[in-house]
Design a protein around this motif. Sequence first.
Motif, short mmCIF file in Angstrom:
data_model
loop_
_atom_site.label_atom_id
_atom_site.label_comp_id
_atom_site.label_asym_id
_atom_site.label_seq_id
_atom_site.Cartn_x
_atom_site.Cartn_y
_atom_site.Cartn_z
N SER A 177 0.77 -1.02 0.06
CA SER A 177 -0.39 0.06 -0.03
C SER A 177 1.35 1.26 0.04
O SER A 177 0.60 2.08 0.19
N LEU A 178 1.91 1.45 0.23
CA LEU A 178 3.19 2.49 0.62
C LEU A 178 3.70 2.54 -1.72
O LEU A 178 4.27 3.43 -1.37
N ALA A 179 2.94 1.94 -2.05
CA ALA A 179 3.80 2.08 -3.57
C ALA A 179 3.35 3.47 -3.82
O ALA A 179 4.34 4.19 -5.02
N PRO A 180 2.31 3.95 -3.86
CA PRO A 180 2.42 5.32 -4.62
C PRO A 180 3.57 6.65 -4.24
O PRO A 180 3.83 8.10 -4.19
N ARG A 218 -1.90 13.33 -6.38
CA ARG A 218 -2.42 13.18 -7.72
C ARG A 218 -1.09 14.88 -8.34
O ARG A 218 -0.75 14.62 -8.40
N ALA A 219 -1.46 15.93 -7.31
CA ALA A 219 -1.23 16.81 -7.34
C ALA A 219 0.77 16.65 -7.27
O ALA A 219 1.04 17.66 -8.23
N ALA A 220 0.80 15.88 -5.93
CA ALA A 220 2.38 15.82 -6.25
C ALA A 220 2.64 15.52 -7.32
O ALA A 220 4.04 15.72 -7.85
N ALA A 221 2.36 14.35 -7.68
CA ALA A 221 3.31 13.68 -8.76
C ALA A 221 2.60 14.77 -9.87
O ALA A 221 3.89 14.47 -10.91
N LEU A 222 1.81 15.27 -10.66
CA LEU A 222 1.34 16.69 -11.22
C LEU A 222 3.13 17.67 -11.53
O LEU A 222 2.96 17.99 -12.33
N THR A 223 3.01 17.73 -10.16
CA THR A 223 4.45 18.56 -9.87
C THR A 223 5.57 17.83 -10.91
O THR A 223 6.26 18.70 -10.80
N VAL A 224 6.06 17.08 -10.38
CA VAL A 224 6.64 16.14 -10.76
C VAL A 224 6.85 16.03 -12.48
O VAL A 224 7.71 16.24 -12.88
N GLN A 225 5.30 15.54 -13.15
CA GLN A 225 5.57 15.38 -14.10
C GLN A 225 5.50 16.65 -15.05
O GLN A 225 6.13 16.91 -15.64
N SER A 268 -0.06 9.71 -11.52
CA SER A 268 -0.97 10.83 -11.38
C SER A 268 -2.05 10.50 -11.91
O SER A 268 -3.29 10.89 -11.55
N SER A 269 -2.34 9.17 -12.75
CA SER A 269 -3.24 9.28 -13.81
C SER A 269 -3.94 7.74 -12.99
O SER A 269 -5.30 7.53 -12.73
N ASN A 270 -3.31 7.29 -11.70
CA ASN A 270 -4.06 6.51 -11.24
C ASN A 270 -4.08 7.39 -9.21
O ASN A 270 -4.69 6.20 -8.31
N GLN A 271 -3.88 8.68 -8.84
CA GLN A 271 -4.41 8.98 -7.82
C GLN A 271 -5.47 10.13 -7.74
O GLN A 271 -5.34 10.58 -9.25
N SER A 272 -6.05 10.59 -6.56
CA SER A 272 -6.80 11.62 -6.95
C SER A 272 -5.98 12.81 -5.52
O SER A 272 -5.34 12.52 -4.50
N GLY A 273 -6.44 14.10 -4.82
CA GLY A 273 -6.55 15.16 -4.27
C GLY A 273 -4.68 15.40 -4.21
O GLY A 273 -4.15 14.88 -5.47
N MET A 285 0.99 21.90 -14.74
CA MET A 285 0.69 22.89 -13.41
C MET A 285 -0.61 23.90 -12.96
O MET A 285 -0.98 24.54 -12.03
N ALA A 286 -1.33 23.69 -13.86
CA ALA A 286 -2.56 24.65 -13.88
C ALA A 286 -3.26 24.14 -13.05
O ALA A 286 -4.20 24.62 -11.98
N SER A 287 -3.09 22.72 -13.25
CA SER A 287 -3.92 21.94 -12.57
C SER A 287 -4.08 21.91 -10.97
O SER A 287 -4.88 22.19 -10.34
N VAL A 288 -2.32 21.98 -10.70
CA VAL A 288 -2.24 22.01 -9.67
C VAL A 288 -2.20 23.44 -8.84
O VAL A 288 -2.66 23.16 -7.47
N LEU A 289 -2.19 24.14 -9.80
CA LEU A 289 -2.38 25.63 -9.08
C LEU A 289 -3.89 25.99 -8.65
O LEU A 289 -3.88 27.01 -8.01
N LYS A 290 -4.64 25.34 -9.14
CA LYS A 290 -5.93 25.63 -9.51
C LYS A 290 -6.64 24.98 -8.30
O LYS A 290 -7.15 25.90 -7.70
N SER A 291 -5.58 23.55 -7.71
CA SER A 291 -6.65 22.67 -7.02
C SER A 291 -5.94 22.30 -5.59
O SER A 291 -6.68 22.12 -4.93
N HIS A 292 -4.57 22.70 -5.80
CA HIS A 292 -3.29 22.39 -4.79
C HIS A 292 -2.83 23.62 -4.57
O HIS A 292 -2.09 23.15 -4.62
#
Length: 171
Positions: A65-68, A103-110, A95-100, A141-148
């Motif tokens: 369960s620590l895989a993400p 997901r935002a952390a993964a999108l930042t790296v991506q 990012s395609s398999n996570q939320s909240g 980046m827009a997604s992260v900045l908007k939602s998180h």
Amino acid sequence: MQVFTCLRVGFASLSILALVSCDEGASFGQGNFQAQYSGARDALEKGRYDQASKAYTRLLPVSGSLAPRIQLELAHSYLRGGNFAAAAKEARGLSSNQSGDARAAALTVQATADHELGLKALAKGDTKTGKLLLRQADKAMASVLKSHPKMDPLGALAGRRASIAVRLKAL
């Protein structure tokens, strides 16, 4: 150079993810997992990115369960080591398999990896690929900045996004 500014955001993201995803279970001996994880984390923090990437890669199949969390840290080790293609691929999958927050952390790296790849493509004269990668980075980046927005406490991501807008406008 821009990678290091965004790394602060990455570390903040990792901290948030660690708090969100704390879990007791991995799929093999807890002490062994913790020791290997500590070694991987130590390598990442000390700038031994290749060693960290290899350690996280070994941990991933047995992380349960620590895989993400392990996958995000793997992506981050690739990013810090300058392996932007691997960082983008790993983070995009996560990012395609996570939320909240995860997901935002993964999108930042991506987004950071895509931005760096886009800049490299443009430097080589590949405008088509460069534009595509910069647009992907901007969208993430827009997604992260908007939602998180809390994921960008120092404004590094917003600054990167502004840089992308200027670059795209000039193309």
